[in-house]
Design a protein around this motif. Structure first.
Motif, PDB file in Angstrom:
ATOM      1  N   ARG A 183       0.827  -1.210   0.000  1.00  0.00           N
ATOM      2  CA  ARG A 183       0.000   0.000   0.000  1.00  0.00           C
ATOM      3  C   ARG A 183       0.859   1.257   0.000  1.00  0.00           C
ATOM      4  N   ALA A 184       1.992   1.195   0.713  1.00  0.00           N
ATOM      5  CA  ALA A 184       2.891   2.348   0.720  1.00  0.00           C
ATOM      6  C   ALA A 184       3.451   2.611  -0.671  1.00  0.00           C
ATOM      7  N   ARG A 186       2.005   1.907  -3.534  1.00  0.00           N
ATOM      8  CA  ARG A 186       0.946   2.481  -4.390  1.00  0.00           C
ATOM      9  C   ARG A 186       0.678   3.938  -4.019  1.00  0.00           C
ATOM     10  N   SER A 187       0.720   4.240  -2.723  1.00  0.00           N
ATOM     11  CA  SER A 187       0.449   5.616  -2.301  1.00  0.00           C
ATOM     12  C   SER A 187       1.525   6.579  -2.794  1.00  0.00           C
ATOM     13  N   LEU A 188       2.743   6.042  -3.048  1.00  0.00           N
ATOM     14  CA  LEU A 188       3.819   6.877  -3.580  1.00  0.00           C
ATOM     15  C   LEU A 188       3.773   6.989  -5.098  1.00  0.00           C
ATOM     16  N   THR A 191       3.399   2.305 -10.157  1.00  0.00           N
ATOM     17  CA  THR A 191       2.445   1.505 -10.924  1.00  0.00           C
ATOM     18  C   THR A 191       3.174   0.763 -12.026  1.00  0.00           C
ATOM     19  N   TYR A 195       6.292  -0.357 -10.369  1.00  0.00           N
ATOM     20  CA  TYR A 195       5.800  -1.032  -9.162  1.00  0.00           C
ATOM     21  C   TYR A 195       6.471  -2.392  -8.997  1.00  0.00           C
TER      22      TYR A 195
END
Length: 294
Positions: A183-184, A186-188, A191, A195
Motif C-alpha cells: 500500500r505504501a 501504491r500511495s507513492l 504503478t 511497481y
C-alpha cells in the motif's frame, strides 16, 4: 586554564563510526573471532571423511564393482589427457548458463503474472506444480519426439525443469510481502513496471534468491538427464557418464558423478550462498555471528 578531558562516550561513538566506514576489504582475517575460523575447515574435514569411508569400503570389498578413489582420479586424469574432459565440461556449463538465464527471465515474468493476475494463477499454478514434480527423464522423450535429438531438445528440458521452480518460488515470495509495504508503494505513485521493479522484486528478494537456487538445481539435474539420454553433436558431462555406462567402466561413471557434484557444490558456494548472505545482511536478517562472513 583546565585541560578538557575527552568524553569516553564520544570516543566510543567515534571509534564505532570509524569501524563502520572501514571498507570490508580492510578487515583482515586476523580480526575474526577464533570460533569462526573452523567454519572453513568443516567442508574439508567432511570431504576427507567421505574419501576415508570410500577407501575403507573399497578395501573391505563391500562391493565388487566399487572402484577405489585413486582409480576414479586416474579416470579423470585420462579424460583430461585425451581431451574429452574439458570440452564436455565446457559444453555443459555453456548450456546451463544459457538455459538458466532464459529460465530466470521466463520464470520471473511468469511468477509476476501468477501473483498479479488471479486467472493466470488459477490456470498456471497447477501446471507448473505438475511439471516441477515430473522427473526430467519423463520430459526428455517428449522433447526428442518434438524437436529431435538436438540442442533445442536439451534446452527445452532445462527450461521445463527450471522455469516452474523459479516461477512458483517467486510467486510464493511475492505472496508473503507485508500488505502495508504494498500500500505504501501504491500511495507513492508506483504503478506497472515501476511497481514491479521498485516494490515487488526488492521486497521479495530473499525468496527470489531461494527460487533461483532451486531453479539452478532443477535445471542442472535436467541438463544432466537430457545429455545422458540424448545424443547431441556437442558431448557434455552427461554423455561422459553414458560412455562409462556403455563401456561398463565404473571408474568413469563415478568420475562423471564426481564432476557433476563438484560443479553443483562450486556454484552453490561461489554464487548462491554469498548472494543469500548478502541479501540477508542488507535486510538485517543475518545472525550476528555471521555478520562478517563474506
Amino acid at each position: 586554564m583546565p585541560v578538557a578531558t575527552p568524553d569516553p562516550g564520544a570516543t566510543a561513538v567515534s571509534d564505532g563510526l570509524d569501524t563502520l566506514e572501514t571498507p570490508p576489504a580492510a578487515l583482515s582475517s586476523a580480526s575474526l573471532p577464533p570460533r569462526r575460523r573452523p567454519a572453513a575447515v568443516a567442508p574439508v574435514l567432511a570431504l576427507l571423511g567421505v574419501l576415508l569411508f570410500w577407501q575403507a569400503a573399497y578395501a573391505l570389498h563391500l562391493s565388487a564393482a566399487l572402484p577405489s578413489p585413486t582409480a576414479v582420479a586416474a579416470s579423470l586424469a585420462a579424460a583430461w589427457r585425451d581431451g574429452t574432459l574439458l570440452p564436455a565440461l565446457g559444453h555443459s556449463l555453456l548450456r546451463t548458463a544459457a538455459g538458466f538465464t532464459a529460465s530466470v527471465l521466463l520464470g520471473t515474468l511468469t511468477g509476476l503474472l501468477i501473483h498479479r493476475v488471479r486467472a493466470a494463477r488459477s490456470a498456471l499454478s497447477p501446471v507448473l506444480s505438475a511439471l516441477q514434480s515430473l522427473p526430467a527423464a519423463g520430459l526428455v522423450p517428449l522433447a526428442v519426439i518434438v524437436l529431435g535429438e538436438s540442442e533445442q531438445a536439451v534446452y527445452a528440458v532445462v527450461l521445463l525443469g527450471a522455469v516452474p521452480s523459479v516461477a512458483l518460488g517467486l510467486a510464493g515470495a511475492l505472496g508473503q510481502i507485508p500488505p502495508l509495504l504494498l500500500r505504501a508503494g501504491r500511495s507513492l505513485g508506483a504503478t506497472g513496471r515501476d511497481y514491479a521493479r521498485h516494490i515487488l522484486l526488492p521486497a521479495a528478494l530473499p525468496g527470489l534468491v531461494a527460487a533461483l537456487r532451486h531453479g539452478w538445481t532443477f535445471g542442472w539435474r535436467a541438463l544432466m538427464t537430457a545429455e545422458l539420454i540424448t545424443a547431441t553433436p556437442l558431448p557434455g558431462v552427461g554423455q561422459l557418464l553414458n560412455s562409462g555406462k556403455q563401456q561398463a567402466d565404473p571408474a568413469l561413471v563415478l568420475a562423471a558423478v564426481v564432476l557433476i557434484l563438484a560443479v553443483g557444490i562450486a556454484v552453490e558456494s561461489a554464487v548462491f550462498a554469498p548472494a543469500e548472505r548478502r541479501v540477508l545482511r542488507i535486510r538485517g536478517l543475518l545472525p550476528e555471528r555471521h555478520q562478517r562472513l563474506p
